[in-house]
Design an enzyme around this catalytic site. Sequence first.
Site, PDB file in Angstrom:
ATOM      1  N   SER A   1       0.342 -23.094   3.099  1.00  0.00           N
ATOM      2  CA  SER A   1      -0.788 -23.047   4.024  1.00  0.00           C
ATOM      3  C   SER A   1      -1.451 -24.408   4.198  1.00  0.00           C
ATOM      4  O   SER A   1      -1.816 -24.786   5.310  1.00  0.00           O
ATOM      5  CB  SER A   1      -1.814 -22.008   3.545  1.00  0.00           C
ATOM      6  OG  SER A   1      -2.254 -22.292   2.233  1.00  0.00           O
TER       7      SER A   1
ATOM      8  N   ARG B   1      11.485 -26.159   2.073  1.00  0.00           N
ATOM      9  CA  ARG B   1      12.653 -25.766   1.291  1.00  0.00           C
ATOM     10  C   ARG B   1      13.546 -24.767   2.018  1.00  0.00           C
ATOM     11  O   ARG B   1      14.780 -24.810   1.921  1.00  0.00           O
ATOM     12  CB  ARG B   1      12.163 -25.158  -0.035  1.00  0.00           C
ATOM     13  CG  ARG B   1      13.253 -24.959  -1.069  1.00  0.00           C
ATOM     14  CD  ARG B   1      12.675 -24.266  -2.288  1.00  0.00           C
ATOM     15  NE  ARG B   1      11.586 -25.025  -2.879  1.00  0.00           N
ATOM     16  CZ  ARG B   1      11.748 -25.958  -3.804  1.00  0.00           C
ATOM     17  NH1 ARG B   1      12.959 -26.270  -4.217  1.00  0.00           N
ATOM     18  NH2 ARG B   1      10.711 -26.593  -4.308  1.00  0.00           N
TER      19      ARG B   1
ATOM     20  N   ALA C   1      -7.559 -24.263   4.214  1.00  0.00           N
ATOM     21  CA  ALA C   1      -6.553 -24.218   5.273  1.00  0.00           C
ATOM     22  C   ALA C   1      -6.880 -23.146   6.309  1.00  0.00           C
ATOM     23  O   ALA C   1      -6.673 -23.342   7.515  1.00  0.00           O
ATOM     24  CB  ALA C   1      -5.173 -23.961   4.666  1.00  0.00           C
TER      25      ALA C   1
ATOM     26  N   LYS D   1     -12.457 -28.657 -10.425  1.00  0.00           N
ATOM     27  CA  LYS D   1     -13.110 -27.614  -9.617  1.00  0.00           C
ATOM     28  C   LYS D   1     -12.221 -26.382  -9.479  1.00  0.00           C
ATOM     29  O   LYS D   1     -12.715 -25.267  -9.335  1.00  0.00           O
ATOM     30  CB  LYS D   1     -13.536 -28.178  -8.262  1.00  0.00           C
ATOM     31  CG  LYS D   1     -12.418 -28.708  -7.364  1.00  0.00           C
ATOM     32  CD  LYS D   1     -11.842 -27.670  -6.438  1.00  0.00           C
ATOM     33  CE  LYS D   1     -10.690 -28.222  -5.621  1.00  0.00           C
ATOM     34  NZ  LYS D   1     -10.085 -27.207  -4.727  1.00  0.00           N
TER      35      LYS D   1
ATOM     36  N   ARG E   1      -8.074 -19.431  -3.527  1.00  0.00           N
ATOM     37  CA  ARG E   1      -7.032 -18.711  -4.264  1.00  0.00           C
ATOM     38  C   ARG E   1      -7.291 -18.756  -5.772  1.00  0.00           C
ATOM     39  O   ARG E   1      -6.909 -17.832  -6.490  1.00  0.00           O
ATOM     40  CB  ARG E   1      -5.651 -19.269  -3.919  1.00  0.00           C
ATOM     41  CG  ARG E   1      -5.416 -20.697  -4.302  1.00  0.00           C
ATOM     42  CD  ARG E   1      -4.109 -21.232  -3.744  1.00  0.00           C
ATOM     43  NE  ARG E   1      -4.168 -21.371  -2.300  1.00  0.00           N
ATOM     44  CZ  ARG E   1      -3.172 -21.855  -1.562  1.00  0.00           C
ATOM     45  NH1 ARG E   1      -2.054 -22.240  -2.143  1.00  0.00           N
ATOM     46  NH2 ARG E   1      -3.283 -21.958  -0.260  1.00  0.00           N
TER      47      ARG E   1
ATOM     48  N   VAL F   1       0.120 -20.033  -5.058  1.00  0.00           N
ATOM     49  CA  VAL F   1      -0.089 -20.720  -6.331  1.00  0.00           C
ATOM     50  C   VAL F   1      -1.567 -21.057  -6.515  1.00  0.00           C
ATOM     51  O   VAL F   1      -2.182 -21.678  -5.645  1.00  0.00           O
ATOM     52  CB  VAL F   1       0.747 -22.006  -6.404  1.00  0.00           C
ATOM     53  CG1 VAL F   1       0.442 -22.772  -7.684  1.00  0.00           C
ATOM     54  CG2 VAL F   1       2.236 -21.664  -6.329  1.00  0.00           C
TER      55      VAL F   1
ATOM     56  N   GLU G   1      -3.626 -23.439  -8.433  1.00  0.00           N
ATOM     57  CA  GLU G   1      -3.431 -24.669  -9.205  1.00  0.00           C
ATOM     58  C   GLU G   1      -4.233 -24.660 -10.507  1.00  0.00           C
ATOM     59  O   GLU G   1      -3.835 -25.263 -11.500  1.00  0.00           O
ATOM     60  CB  GLU G   1      -3.847 -25.886  -8.372  1.00  0.00           C
ATOM     61  CG  GLU G   1      -2.970 -26.175  -7.166  1.00  0.00           C
ATOM     62  CD  GLU G   1      -1.740 -27.006  -7.531  1.00  0.00           C
ATOM     63  OE1 GLU G   1      -1.358 -27.050  -8.720  1.00  0.00           O
ATOM     64  OE2 GLU G   1      -1.154 -27.594  -6.606  1.00  0.00           O
TER      65      GLU G   1
END
Length: 328
Positions: free
Chosen positions: A10, A31, A140, A191, A255, A279, A281
Site C-alpha cells: 500500500s 515480486r 497510504a 512510534k 496497522r 506487515v 513493522e
Amino acid sequence: MKITIIGGGSWATAIVKILSEGNVHIKWWMRSSEDVEHIKKLHHNKNYLSSVEIHPSKVKPYTNLKEALRDTEWVVLAVPAAFLTDALKTITKTHLQGKKVISAIKGMIPETNQLVTDWIEETYQIPAQQIGVIAGPCHAEEVALEKHSYLTIASPNLQLANDFAALLRCRFVSTSALGDLYGVEYAAVMKNIVALACGITHGLGGGDNFQAVMVANAMQEIRRVVDVIAPMERDLSASAYLGDLLVTAYSQFSRNRTFGNMIGRGYSVKAAQLEMNMVAEGYYAVKCIYEMLKGYKVDIPITNFAYEVLYEQAPLKREFENLKAKLK
C-alpha cells in the site's frame, strides 16, 4: 527524471500515486508477475489501494529488479524491513552505484538490528550523502483519497533531501527537508512500537484517558532513545516526529495499532498476522530496539511491555498492571 520504486504494497502504491503527479518516469518493481500483468492491463494494484489509477504513460511495472534499476537516478525502498534482504538478494553494489537511495521503510533489519539506511550503506557501499528517508504522518489510505498530507525527507545531505522533497510535492502533499536522518529514522521505528503497545492496551480495555497518557509517556521514551543513540539538537514536536507518532498511535489506518489491538483481545501473534495480511513493522522493531538498547542505561517501559507480551508470552493483564504503575 527516472525513479525506481521497490515494493508492491500500500505504501509503495501511495508513493507511485504521489510521484505520478509530477514530470517523472516510474519503474515499479514488484515480486508477483501476476500483479505486474494486472497493472499493465487494468492500471491498478488489485491487492492494495485498488482505487488508485496507475498511469501507463508514467509507470512501468517490472518483475526483474536489475532491469528496473537500469538507467534510474533515484531508488525508493518500500518493502517491509523484515523482507528487504530477500527482495534485494539478486542485486549487488554495482546495481546501486551512483544512485540516490530513499528509504520509505519505518522499520529495522531483524537479522542485524540495523536501521535500513545503515544496512544499505554497509551492504551496498552507498555513501551516506546519497541516502535519505521519507517520514511524517501520512497513511497510504489517505493518500489514495487525496487527503492533504505532509511528508519530510531527512538526509545528512540537505540538497538531496530538498531535491526529493520537490519530487514528492504535489497538489495534495506538502513536503519539507531535514538533516536529522538518524533521529527521524529511530523515531519512526519507535512510534510503531508505541502504536502497537497502544493497540494492546486498548484491546485490554484501556480508554482514551489512558491512551493519552501512553502517548505522552511515549514521546518522552522516544526522546530518551534518540538522545542516547543519535545525540544532537532536535525539535521532537515537529511533524516528522510527534505528528508521525500521533497518527500511528490513534488512526484507524494504523496497522501497528490494529495488530496490537488484536493481541490485546487474545489473538496469537501468528493469528493476528494471518488475519491482517499486512506487515506490522512494530512487531519486529520491538525485538530490535530491545536487544540494541541492552548496552545502554535508558528507561523504555513501553518497549519493555511490548517485548514481554510479544516475545516472552508474559500474561497480558499482569504486564498491563506493571505498565500502569510506571507511567506518569
